[in-house]
Design a protein around this motif. Sequence first.
Motif, PDB file in Angstrom:
ATOM      1  N   GLY A  16     -21.583   3.158  19.776  1.00  0.00           N
ATOM      2  CA  GLY A  16     -22.655   3.531  20.726  1.00  0.00           C
ATOM      3  C   GLY A  16     -23.957   2.882  20.345  1.00  0.00           C
ATOM      4  O   GLY A  16     -24.904   2.341  21.135  1.00  0.00           O
ATOM      5  N   THR A  19     -23.854  -1.425  20.486  1.00  0.00           N
ATOM      6  CA  THR A  19     -23.761  -2.176  21.760  1.00  0.00           C
ATOM      7  C   THR A  19     -25.056  -2.374  22.526  1.00  0.00           C
ATOM      8  O   THR A  19     -25.472  -1.394  22.990  1.00  0.00           O
ATOM      9  N   ILE A  59     -17.927   3.914  32.842  1.00  0.00           N
ATOM     10  CA  ILE A  59     -18.550   3.055  31.851  1.00  0.00           C
ATOM     11  C   ILE A  59     -17.336   2.774  30.684  1.00  0.00           C
ATOM     12  O   ILE A  59     -16.755   3.714  30.342  1.00  0.00           O
ATOM     13  N   ALA A  89     -27.760   5.994  22.716  1.00  0.00           N
ATOM     14  CA  ALA A  89     -28.270   5.412  23.958  1.00  0.00           C
ATOM     15  C   ALA A  89     -29.312   6.588  24.228  1.00  0.00           C
ATOM     16  O   ALA A  89     -30.285   6.290  24.734  1.00  0.00           O
ATOM     17  N   ILE A  93     -33.556   5.982  24.585  1.00  0.00           N
ATOM     18  CA  ILE A  93     -34.113   5.798  26.062  1.00  0.00           C
ATOM     19  C   ILE A  93     -35.063   6.754  26.275  1.00  0.00           C
ATOM     20  O   ILE A  93     -35.937   6.660  27.020  1.00  0.00           O
TER      21      ILE A  93
ATOM     22  N   SER B  51     -32.843  -1.543  28.909  1.00  0.00           N
ATOM     23  CA  SER B  51     -31.486  -1.276  28.536  1.00  0.00           C
ATOM     24  C   SER B  51     -30.872  -2.254  27.825  1.00  0.00           C
ATOM     25  O   SER B  51     -29.905  -2.150  27.040  1.00  0.00           O
ATOM     26  N   GLY B  56     -26.360   1.158  23.440  1.00  0.00           N
ATOM     27  CA  GLY B  56     -25.741   1.970  24.357  1.00  0.00           C
ATOM     28  C   GLY B  56     -25.656   0.894  25.772  1.00  0.00           C
ATOM     29  O   GLY B  56     -26.225   0.041  25.902  1.00  0.00           O
ATOM     30  N   PRO B  57     -24.376   1.546  26.043  1.00  0.00           N
ATOM     31  CA  PRO B  57     -24.142   1.031  27.537  1.00  0.00           C
ATOM     32  C   PRO B  57     -25.037   1.071  28.593  1.00  0.00           C
ATOM     33  O   PRO B  57     -25.832   2.238  28.579  1.00  0.00           O
ATOM     34  N   ILE B  58     -25.253   0.295  29.412  1.00  0.00           N
ATOM     35  CA  ILE B  58     -26.356   0.186  30.395  1.00  0.00           C
ATOM     36  C   ILE B  58     -26.255   1.213  31.139  1.00  0.00           C
ATOM     37  O   ILE B  58     -26.938   1.873  32.055  1.00  0.00           O
ATOM     38  N   GLY B  59     -24.941   1.700  31.846  1.00  0.00           N
ATOM     39  CA  GLY B  59     -24.705   3.082  32.611  1.00  0.00           C
ATOM     40  C   GLY B  59     -25.286   4.303  32.118  1.00  0.00           C
ATOM     41  O   GLY B  59     -26.010   4.914  32.857  1.00  0.00           O
ATOM     42  N   ILE B  60     -25.168   4.612  30.750  1.00  0.00           N
ATOM     43  CA  ILE B  60     -25.718   5.598  30.133  1.00  0.00           C
ATOM     44  C   ILE B  60     -27.199   5.471  30.217  1.00  0.00           C
ATOM     45  O   ILE B  60     -28.106   6.363  30.362  1.00  0.00           O
ATOM     46  N   ASN B  61     -27.795   4.320  29.620  1.00  0.00           N
ATOM     47  CA  ASN B  61     -29.209   4.133  29.587  1.00  0.00           C
ATOM     48  C   ASN B  61     -29.794   4.466  31.004  1.00  0.00           C
ATOM     49  O   ASN B  61     -30.860   4.959  31.102  1.00  0.00           O
ATOM     50  N   THR B  64     -29.941   8.121  31.735  1.00  0.00           N
ATOM     51  CA  THR B  64     -30.840   8.791  31.031  1.00  0.00           C
ATOM     52  C   THR B  64     -32.105   8.661  31.477  1.00  0.00           C
ATOM     53  O   THR B  64     -33.157   9.645  31.752  1.00  0.00           O
ATOM     54  N   PHE B  65     -32.497   7.505  31.611  1.00  0.00           N
ATOM     55  CA  PHE B  65     -33.977   6.852  32.135  1.00  0.00           C
ATOM     56  C   PHE B  65     -34.277   7.401  33.472  1.00  0.00           C
ATOM     57  O   PHE B  65     -35.521   8.026  33.723  1.00  0.00           O
ATOM     58  N   THR B  80     -26.913  11.945  32.781  1.00  0.00           N
ATOM     59  CA  THR B  80     -26.037  11.431  31.707  1.00  0.00           C
ATOM     60  C   THR B  80     -24.635  12.242  31.654  1.00  0.00           C
ATOM     61  O   THR B  80     -23.611  11.453  31.691  1.00  0.00           O
ATOM     62  N   VAL B  83     -22.716  11.042  34.969  1.00  0.00           N
ATOM     63  CA  VAL B  83     -21.935   9.526  34.902  1.00  0.00           C
ATOM     64  C   VAL B  83     -20.713   9.722  34.350  1.00  0.00           C
ATOM     65  O   VAL B  83     -19.872   8.734  34.401  1.00  0.00           O
ATOM     66  N   VAL B  84     -20.633  10.437  33.226  1.00  0.00           N
ATOM     67  CA  VAL B  84     -19.377  10.427  32.240  1.00  0.00           C
ATOM     68  C   VAL B  84     -18.394  11.338  32.698  1.00  0.00           C
ATOM     69  O   VAL B  84     -17.064  10.969  32.543  1.00  0.00           O
TER      70      VAL B  84
END
Lengths: 184, 177
Positions: A16, A19, A59, A89, A93, B51, B56-61, B64-65, B80, B83-84
């Motif tokens: 995590g 990446t 994802i 992440a 963020i 991102s 971290g993966p862009i989807g998580i970023n 969260t943002f 978050t 999305v998971v």
Amino acid sequence: MKPTYRQLAFTFLKIGAFTFGGGYAMISLIENELVVKNRWLDSDTFYDYLSIAQMSPGILAVNIAILMGNLFFGKKGAVLCVIATCLPAFVAILSIAIFFVQFRDNTIVDKIFKGIRPIVVALIAIPIFSLCKKASINIATAIIPIAIVVFVVFLKISPVYIILISIIIAIVKAKYRHNSSKRD
Amino acid sequence: MIYLQLFYTFFKIGLLGFGGGYGMLSLIQFEIVERYQWLSVNQFTDIVAISQATPGPIGINSATFVGFSVAGIGGAITATFAVVLPSFILMYVLIKIFNRYKDNHYVKSIMSVMQYVVIGLIASAAVMLISEETFGKGFSNIFAWVILLVAFVAMRFSKISPILLILIGGVVGWLFL
């Protein structure tokens, strides 16, 4: 060989954390950690799981985390691995978002992002070329992506509908092909 | 109410996000910028840039943002989580049926159609970010177009890291814009 909870969590924390932007660069990192370095599973098994993770929406890193966590420790392991994958992440963020809200109207920050925004467009456009090559796109099949751009960007149709309709078309197509091959 | 909307939106994104991070972008952008107008195009573009430069993966970023921007820390956690969540459901279903269905002609057909759809979705994400805010009234800001073109050529023909490009873009913006 089976990892311990802590080893597995630490590995996915690392995945995590290292990446950037996500996507396909991450696959080799995960393979290196799980298959090459730690030998927790063999390459064939890993690629079987990878194809499940790839064929599914969602994802990719999270999909893989769920499958690997589940393989070693069941549902508990899946939850653990997902939290480990998302945590770096989330924390990064969140810190930036808190900072960003304060500095959004700062002129220097504004100028910096003015220089960055056009680059983001290029960044997103780049993978299109390798994907076109991978799908061996031709003039006939190029109509699909072009039509989608028109629908989404200019006609403001949500990608949600585009995706759902595409799935329906694919199913109808498969059914039709299946029936006609039966007749032959 | 806002939490419910965030949850519903990001659950949908997690459930229908084909094609990895960039494939999800147009979906996220459409829901967040066009439908709910939680963020402007500029703010969304900034999230994509951030991102790229954060782990971290862009989807998580982006979950969260966006969650944080809309409803604070509670919003970040809600988005978050949402999305998971579909991934858990999908993975457990797929694991059960994978060996039986991996050569299934419906599954194959969906995957082959999706590879073209994803290209269209990624292209849409790129085109949607070409806004008048960034590229000037009537898209007349030559400077922005030159940055776009140079970045594109640099990435297409060299192995320059996206993070380095973003840093260069930031410096160029700071000095010249």
